[in-house]
Scaffold this motif. Structure first.
Motif, PDB file in Angstrom:
ATOM      1  N   THR A 215      50.352  10.375 -28.438  1.00 44.35           N
ATOM      2  CA  THR A 215      51.418  10.094 -29.404  1.00 44.35           C
ATOM      3  C   THR A 215      50.864   9.886 -30.809  1.00 44.35           C
ATOM      4  OG1 THR A 215      51.319   7.717 -28.907  1.00 44.35           O
ATOM      5  CG2 THR A 215      52.886   9.049 -27.643  1.00 44.35           C
ATOM      6  N   HIS A 216      49.564   9.544 -30.920  1.00 47.81           N
ATOM      7  CA  HIS A 216      48.922   9.323 -32.204  1.00 47.81           C
ATOM      8  C   HIS A 216      47.482   9.827 -32.124  1.00 47.81           C
ATOM      9  CE1 HIS A 216      52.233   6.428 -32.018  1.00 47.81           C
ATOM     10  NE2 HIS A 216      52.233   6.429 -33.338  1.00 47.81           N
ATOM     11  N   ILE A 217      47.052  10.597 -33.123  1.00 52.51           N
ATOM     12  CA  ILE A 217      45.711  11.168 -33.141  1.00 52.51           C
ATOM     13  C   ILE A 217      44.929  10.547 -34.290  1.00 52.51           C
ATOM     14  CG2 ILE A 217      44.352  13.272 -33.460  1.00 52.51           C
ATOM     15  CD1 ILE A 217      47.890  13.484 -32.113  1.00 52.51           C
ATOM     16  N   VAL A 218      43.719  10.076 -33.984  1.00 54.24           N
ATOM     17  CA  VAL A 218      42.877   9.391 -34.968  1.00 54.24           C
ATOM     18  C   VAL A 218      41.537  10.114 -35.030  1.00 54.24           C
ATOM     19  CG1 VAL A 218      41.890   7.189 -35.675  1.00 54.24           C
ATOM     20  CG2 VAL A 218      43.989   7.215 -34.293  1.00 54.24           C
ATOM     21  N   ILE A 219      41.116  10.505 -36.249  1.00 53.57           N
ATOM     22  CA  ILE A 219      39.876  11.277 -36.397  1.00 53.57           C
ATOM     23  C   ILE A 219      38.962  10.591 -37.405  1.00 53.57           C
ATOM     24  CG2 ILE A 219      38.870  13.541 -36.845  1.00 53.57           C
ATOM     25  CD1 ILE A 219      41.666  14.749 -36.515  1.00 53.57           C
ATOM     26  N   HIS A 220      37.723  10.342 -36.984  1.00 48.39           N
ATOM     27  CA  HIS A 220      36.695   9.828 -37.899  1.00 48.39           C
ATOM     28  C   HIS A 220      35.429  10.635 -37.652  1.00 48.39           C
ATOM     29  CE1 HIS A 220      34.328   7.371 -40.456  1.00 48.39           C
ATOM     30  NE2 HIS A 220      33.645   6.777 -39.491  1.00 48.39           N
ATOM     31  N   ILE A 221      35.127  11.546 -38.551  1.00 52.48           N
ATOM     32  CA  ILE A 221      33.998  12.450 -38.320  1.00 52.48           C
ATOM     33  C   ILE A 221      33.482  12.981 -39.661  1.00 52.48           C
ATOM     34  CG2 ILE A 221      35.276  14.654 -38.110  1.00 52.48           C
ATOM     35  CD1 ILE A 221      33.553  15.103 -35.506  1.00 52.48           C
ATOM     36  N   GLY A 222      32.235  13.445 -39.651  1.00 53.35           N
ATOM     37  CA  GLY A 222      31.664  14.064 -40.837  1.00 53.35           C
ATOM     38  C   GLY A 222      30.268  13.599 -41.177  1.00 53.35           C
ATOM     39  N   ALA A 223      29.825  12.470 -40.613  1.00 54.52           N
ATOM     40  CA  ALA A 223      28.503  11.948 -40.955  1.00 54.52           C
ATOM     41  C   ALA A 223      27.396  12.936 -40.617  1.00 54.52           C
ATOM     42  CB  ALA A 223      28.265  10.626 -40.230  1.00 54.52           C
ATOM     43  N   ASN A 224      27.499  13.576 -39.471  1.00 53.82           N
ATOM     44  CA  ASN A 224      26.447  14.492 -39.048  1.00 53.82           C
ATOM     45  C   ASN A 224      26.529  15.828 -39.781  1.00 53.82           C
ATOM     46  OD1 ASN A 224      25.250  12.733 -37.013  1.00 53.82           O
ATOM     47  ND2 ASN A 224      27.161  13.025 -35.907  1.00 53.82           N
ATOM     48  N   ASP A 225      27.731  16.241 -40.169  1.00 53.45           N
ATOM     49  CA  ASP A 225      27.856  17.443 -41.003  1.00 53.45           C
ATOM     50  C   ASP A 225      27.089  17.238 -42.303  1.00 53.45           C
ATOM     51  OD1 ASP A 225      30.395  19.260 -39.827  1.00 53.45           O
ATOM     52  OD2 ASP A 225      30.492  17.136 -39.338  1.00 53.45           O
ATOM     53  N   ALA A 226      27.290  16.054 -42.924  1.00 53.78           N
ATOM     54  CA  ALA A 226      26.585  15.760 -44.169  1.00 53.78           C
ATOM     55  C   ALA A 226      25.079  15.751 -43.949  1.00 53.78           C
ATOM     56  CB  ALA A 226      27.063  14.418 -44.725  1.00 53.78           C
ATOM     57  N   SER A 227      24.625  15.175 -42.834  1.00 54.06           N
ATOM     58  CA  SER A 227      23.192  15.117 -42.531  1.00 54.06           C
ATOM     59  C   SER A 227      22.600  16.501 -42.302  1.00 54.06           C
ATOM     60  CB  SER A 227      22.949  14.240 -41.302  1.00 54.06           C
ATOM     61  OG  SER A 227      23.351  12.911 -41.546  1.00 54.06           O
ATOM     62  N   GLN A 228      23.419  17.425 -41.814  1.00 57.81           N
ATOM     63  CA  GLN A 228      22.942  18.774 -41.522  1.00 57.81           C
ATOM     64  C   GLN A 228      23.116  19.729 -42.705  1.00 57.81           C
ATOM     65  OE1 GLN A 228      21.193  19.544 -39.057  1.00 57.81           O
ATOM     66  NE2 GLN A 228      21.628  18.083 -37.438  1.00 57.81           N
ATOM     67  N   GLY A 229      23.543  19.209 -43.852  1.00 51.51           N
ATOM     68  CA  GLY A 229      23.600  20.037 -45.050  1.00 51.51           C
ATOM     69  C   GLY A 229      24.846  20.885 -45.197  1.00 51.51           C
ATOM     70  N   ILE A 230      25.872  20.612 -44.420  1.00 52.30           N
ATOM     71  CA  ILE A 230      27.138  21.330 -44.585  1.00 52.30           C
ATOM     72  C   ILE A 230      27.742  20.910 -45.932  1.00 52.30           C
ATOM     73  CG2 ILE A 230      29.457  21.687 -43.650  1.00 52.30           C
ATOM     74  CD1 ILE A 230      27.198  22.869 -41.940  1.00 52.30           C
ATOM     75  N   THR A 231      28.072  21.882 -46.784  1.00 51.84           N
ATOM     76  CA  THR A 231      28.588  21.563 -48.109  1.00 51.84           C
ATOM     77  C   THR A 231      30.013  21.029 -48.025  1.00 51.84           C
ATOM     78  OG1 THR A 231      29.569  23.737 -48.519  1.00 51.84           O
ATOM     79  CG2 THR A 231      27.217  23.454 -49.056  1.00 51.84           C
ATOM     80  N   GLY A 232      30.455  20.406 -49.092  1.00 52.08           N
ATOM     81  CA  GLY A 232      31.816  19.879 -49.130  1.00 52.08           C
ATOM     82  C   GLY A 232      32.853  20.959 -48.902  1.00 52.08           C
ATOM     83  N   ASP A 233      32.686  22.108 -49.547  1.00 46.47           N
ATOM     84  CA  ASP A 233      33.652  23.199 -49.374  1.00 46.47           C
ATOM     85  C   ASP A 233      33.653  23.702 -47.932  1.00 46.47           C
ATOM     86  OD1 ASP A 233      34.423  23.068 -52.010  1.00 46.47           O
ATOM     87  OD2 ASP A 233      33.140  24.735 -52.660  1.00 46.47           O
ATOM     88  N   GLN A 234      32.468  23.824 -47.339  1.00 43.72           N
ATOM     89  CA  GLN A 234      32.395  24.262 -45.937  1.00 43.72           C
ATOM     90  C   GLN A 234      33.074  23.253 -45.020  1.00 43.72           C
ATOM     91  OE1 GLN A 234      28.090  24.552 -45.795  1.00 43.72           O
ATOM     92  NE2 GLN A 234      28.153  26.793 -45.732  1.00 43.72           N
ATOM     93  N   PHE A 235      32.845  21.972 -45.282  1.00 41.84           N
ATOM     94  CA  PHE A 235      33.418  20.929 -44.440  1.00 41.84           C
ATOM     95  C   PHE A 235      34.939  20.928 -44.539  1.00 41.84           C
ATOM     96  CE2 PHE A 235      34.596  16.403 -43.687  1.00 41.84           C
ATOM     97  CZ  PHE A 235      34.181  16.329 -42.364  1.00 41.84           C
ATOM     98  N   VAL A 236      35.456  21.078 -45.730  1.00 42.69           N
ATOM     99  CA  VAL A 236      36.913  21.123 -45.910  1.00 42.69           C
ATOM    100  C   VAL A 236      37.503  22.293 -45.122  1.00 42.69           C
ATOM    101  CG1 VAL A 236      38.754  21.581 -47.576  1.00 42.69           C
ATOM    102  CG2 VAL A 236      36.951  19.936 -48.128  1.00 42.69           C
ATOM    103  N   GLN A 237      36.847  23.435 -45.162  1.00 38.03           N
ATOM    104  CA  GLN A 237      37.361  24.602 -44.442  1.00 38.03           C
ATOM    105  C   GLN A 237      37.336  24.386 -42.930  1.00 38.03           C
ATOM    106  OE1 GLN A 237      38.690  27.582 -45.911  1.00 38.03           O
ATOM    107  NE2 GLN A 237      39.450  27.583 -43.810  1.00 38.03           N
ATOM    108  N   VAL A 238      36.213  23.860 -42.423  1.00 30.39           N
ATOM    109  CA  VAL A 238      36.101  23.618 -40.982  1.00 30.39           C
ATOM    110  C   VAL A 238      37.138  22.596 -40.524  1.00 30.39           C
ATOM    111  CG1 VAL A 238      34.627  22.602 -39.196  1.00 30.39           C
ATOM    112  CG2 VAL A 238      33.672  24.257 -40.792  1.00 30.39           C
TER     113      VAL A 238
END
Length: 337
Positions: A215-238
């Protein structure tokens, strides 16, 4: 004693189970409801993690206690009160890895005096999606001390936690994970499948098995993307592509997007990855007409006293603090425990 097999219709499974049936992802487990229950034995099969997988047990909403489970029979201690009233026994795996239990069967006192009843799930069901910061990595009791589990318990809700330590959202190799969460979330197995000799493959998850649907979805993610060098634009798209896929499963449910609470430092300001990008993700969805997506600003929720100094992951008190903040946020939003 009465024995029921793993496919008995009155066993309520939650989380992700494969066909053996065996658990994947932290927090997966099962519940049974019975009248006049005063003896309970859980028999686990050969695919249970060796030498053991810690499981958490709660009877009638008591505090969970931990048992180290291995293949074989396990006597579940029950309080005297279970003999007179219907009793719900809840069991889940605690670990953020090495957390497979393979349910073979359940034994309980004679059916002449014990009656198995349907378990009636809460109408409120949280789906949490994340990484180590949600899976309970490094906590003494694993996921059972993590903020998603605490929030679910406060709301007396069904709660499912699909969180993979070290994993990016982007589908790349990261810290031992062969896939990112944007791929793995739609599979039965977590990324541990790669290292499991009896099950080194993935299968699609059938979301109709989630009863009730989230009934409710909660998402907290992105720390490892940043550590692996995924750019902000790439992260937004993914992230945007991931939300498009989620909306096919959850067309109208509220989705709560956490900003990072960051990495605290003793002698420097807290480091926040992808500043402004989470706002962009949410605003882009809203511009497309998605009226049920919300940004949860977590800046200031976590300080040095809330994390382990050697790895900056939330400690026990930190997870409780995060749960307090999010519960207050949800109440202000309009969802009271």
């Amino acid at each position: 004693m009465t024995t029921i097999n793993h496919d008995h219709p009155l066993i309520y499974y939650h989380g992700r189970w494969d066909s053996s049936p065996g658990t994947w992802w932290a927090g997966s487990g099962f519940k049974i409801n019975a009248l006049n229950l005063h003896s309970l034995i859980v028999i686990l099969g050969e695919h249970t993690t060796a030498p053991c997988a810690p499981i958490a047990v709660s009877v009638d909403n008591s505090e969970f206690f931990t048992m180290n489970a291995s293949a074989g029979a396990h006597y579940i201690p029950l309080p005297e009160s279970t003999k007179a009233t219907p009793s719900v026994v809840r069991i889940n795996v605690e670990g953020w890895q090495n957390n497979r239990i393979h349910l073979d069967s359940i034994m309980y006192n004679s059916s002449k005096d014990a009656i198995l009843l349907p378990y009636r799930p809460s109408k409120l069901a949280f789906q949490f999606i994340g990484d180590s910061l949600s899976a309970g990595q490094f906590l003494p009791l694993g996921v059972n001390q993590a903020w998603p589990f605490i929030v679910g318990e406060r709301y007396k809700a069904e709660h499912r936690i699909n969180a993979q330590p070290g994993a990016t959202l982007t589908d790349i190799v990261s810290y031992g994970n062969v896939h990112g969460v944007s791929y793995q979330y739609f599979r039965t197995e977590d990324t541990g499948f790669y290292y499991t000799s009896d099950h080194n493959f993935t299968t699609p998850w059938n979301f109709s098995r989630d009863r009730p649907s989230a009934t409710h979805i909660v998402i907290h993610i992105g720390a490892n993307d940043a550590s692996q060098g995924i750019t902000g634009d790439q992260f937004v798209q993914v992230y945007s592509d991931f939300l498009e896929r989620l909306r096919k499963v959850y067309p109208k449910q509220p989705i709560f997007i956490f900003t990072p609470w960051g990495w605290p430092n003793e002698d420097a300001p807290t480091y926040y990855y992808y500043p402004g990008q989470y706002e962009k993700i949410v605003n882009t969805r809203k511009a497309k007409g998605d009226k049920n997506i919300f940004l949860v600003d977590t800046i200031g929720w976590v300080g040095m006293s809330d994390v382990y100094s050697d790895n900056k992951h939330p400690n026990v008190e930190g997870h409780q603090n995060i749960a307090n903040h999010f519960t207050a946020w949800l109440e202000n939003w309009g969802l009271s425990p």
